[in-house]
Design an enzyme around this catalytic site. Structure first.
Site, PDB file in Angstrom:
ATOM      1  CG  HIS A 106      48.206   3.280  22.007  1.00 17.40           C
ATOM      2  ND1 HIS A 106      48.974   2.604  22.922  1.00 17.40           N
ATOM      3  CD2 HIS A 106      47.937   4.484  22.565  1.00 17.40           C
ATOM      4  CE1 HIS A 106      49.151   3.360  23.995  1.00 17.40           C
ATOM      5  NE2 HIS A 106      48.544   4.501  23.810  1.00 17.40           N
ATOM      6  CG  ASP A 108      48.127   8.921  23.360  1.00 19.24           C
ATOM      7  OD1 ASP A 108      48.010   7.731  23.692  1.00 19.24           O
ATOM      8  OD2 ASP A 108      48.922   9.717  23.913  1.00 19.24           O
ATOM      9  CG  HIS A 261      52.670   5.893  23.055  1.00 21.72           C
ATOM     10  ND1 HIS A 261      52.027   6.704  22.134  1.00 21.72           N
ATOM     11  CD2 HIS A 261      51.847   5.805  24.122  1.00 21.72           C
ATOM     12  CE1 HIS A 261      50.871   7.087  22.638  1.00 21.72           C
ATOM     13  NE2 HIS A 261      50.721   6.551  23.842  1.00 21.72           N
ATOM     14  NE  ARG A 276      46.623  10.808  26.996  1.00 25.43           N
ATOM     15  CZ  ARG A 276      45.947   9.830  26.394  1.00 25.43           C
ATOM     16  NH1 ARG A 276      46.498   8.645  26.211  1.00 25.43           N
ATOM     17  NH2 ARG A 276      44.714  10.021  26.001  1.00 25.43           N
TER      18      ARG A 276
HETATM   19 FE   LIG Z   1      48.948   6.285  24.986  1.00 23.43          FE
END
Ligand SMILES: [Fe+2]
Length: 306
Positions: A106, A108, A261, A276
């Site tokens: 995917h 983000d 990723h 994150r």
């Molecule tokens: Fe992600």
């Protein structure tokens, strides 16, 4: 390669060492625990434009330090449109194996109109083995397409949503996982993005699809699946992928406009935790200059519009 920047009068020597031919570079010579000067930020921006993913070792940052570093590239998003932030740190999303494993390809938050331009991940708890993050260069994937497929992809638009037909069906989940999914989809988003996105800084074209891209506009569900699978197979070619084995105190910065990723689920029941922080992005633009448009869902609490 060593870049020396002296636009602010203070010379900064940054060393950029490629990890693979097509994606990834290790950066040294930057102290992330301080406010970065504009010359250093510009040098890092150049490096991320070229290498898509930058790795920093021995960073020794806390959440505030990670936020400060990310903020040097632009305004931050909040942690997530629907998933709660780390307590006391509204811009930090804990990526915790106990809260699910992101073992699907995917980009983000592509289900909103302007997904983050950059993502940063910082290692907090690293399993003794496994738990790598794969990051793929979707511009290299686009260049790998045969010319007729490239021309075809240039014309396509895809619907991205957070509420889709997941690989694991609802009835296959335990109660906790069901609850997490219902939080994740507590607001339904749907956005139409170009399948080929033109990078606003470099003009480079990349495939902009990934797990939230569920349907190609004008195609049936079955046709969409086949086309997306075909294009995606170029993204995940081993040559286009960095496989990063985490160590403590590392930070990875990647260009969320032109990568995908995947968190490899190969660490058994060991805990794994990354924090994150993402930098707010622009509205994607396709090869013909048209922009993405939102179909459903207000993300103004998550990301400022440019
Ligand atoms: Fe992600």
């Amino acid at each position: 390669m060593t870049i020396t920047e002296s636009s602010t009068g203070t010379a900064t020597a940054i060393t950029v060492r490629k990890v693979t031919g097509r994606i990834g570079a290790e950066i040294s010579g930057v102290d992330l625990s301080r406010e970065l000067d504009p010359g250093t930020v510009a040098a890092l921006r150049t490096a991320v434009n070229e290498h898509k993913a930058l790795v920093f070792r021995d960073v020794h940052l806390d959440d505030a330090g990670q936020e400060r570093f990310a903020r040097s590239f632009g305004e931050l998003t909040t942690a997530h449109p629907t998933v709660p932030a780390q307590e006391g740190a509204p811009n930090v999303l804990p990526v915790d194996s106990e809260q699910g494993r992101a073992n699907h390809w995917h980009t983000d938050v592509t289900f909103v109109l302007n997904p983050p331009q950059l993502s940063t991940l910082r290692s907090i708890v690293i399993p003794p083995y496994g738990g790598e993050t794969l990051i793929a260069n979707s511009a290299a994937a686009y260049r790998d397409l045969p010319a007729p497929l490239r021309a075809f992809a240039d014309t396509l638009w895809a619907v991205h949503t957070n509420d889709y037909d997941y690989a694991v069906p609802q009835e296959g989940l335990d109660e906790e996982a069901r609850e997490r999914r219902s939080v994740f989809t507590s607001i339904t988003y749907e956005t139409v993005h170009p399948v080929v996105r033109v990078h606003p800084l470099t003009g480079e074209r990349g495939l902009f699809i990934g797990g939230f891209a569920q349907r190609i506009v004008g195609l049936s569900a079955a046709e969409s699946r086949d086309v997306l699978r075909l294009l995606q197979s170029y993204v995940t070619r081993p040559e286009n992928v960095l496989r990063w084995r985490w160590e403590p105190d590392q930070l990875v910065l990647f260009d969320n406009r032109i990568t995908q990723h995947y968190a490899v689920d190969n660490y058994d029941d060991q805990p794994r935790r990354l924090n994150r922080v993402t930098v707010a992005g622009d509205v994607p633009v396709g090869p013909d200059g048209s922009k993405s448009h939102s179909v459903k869902g207000d993300a103004s609490h998550y990301t400022p519009l440019p």
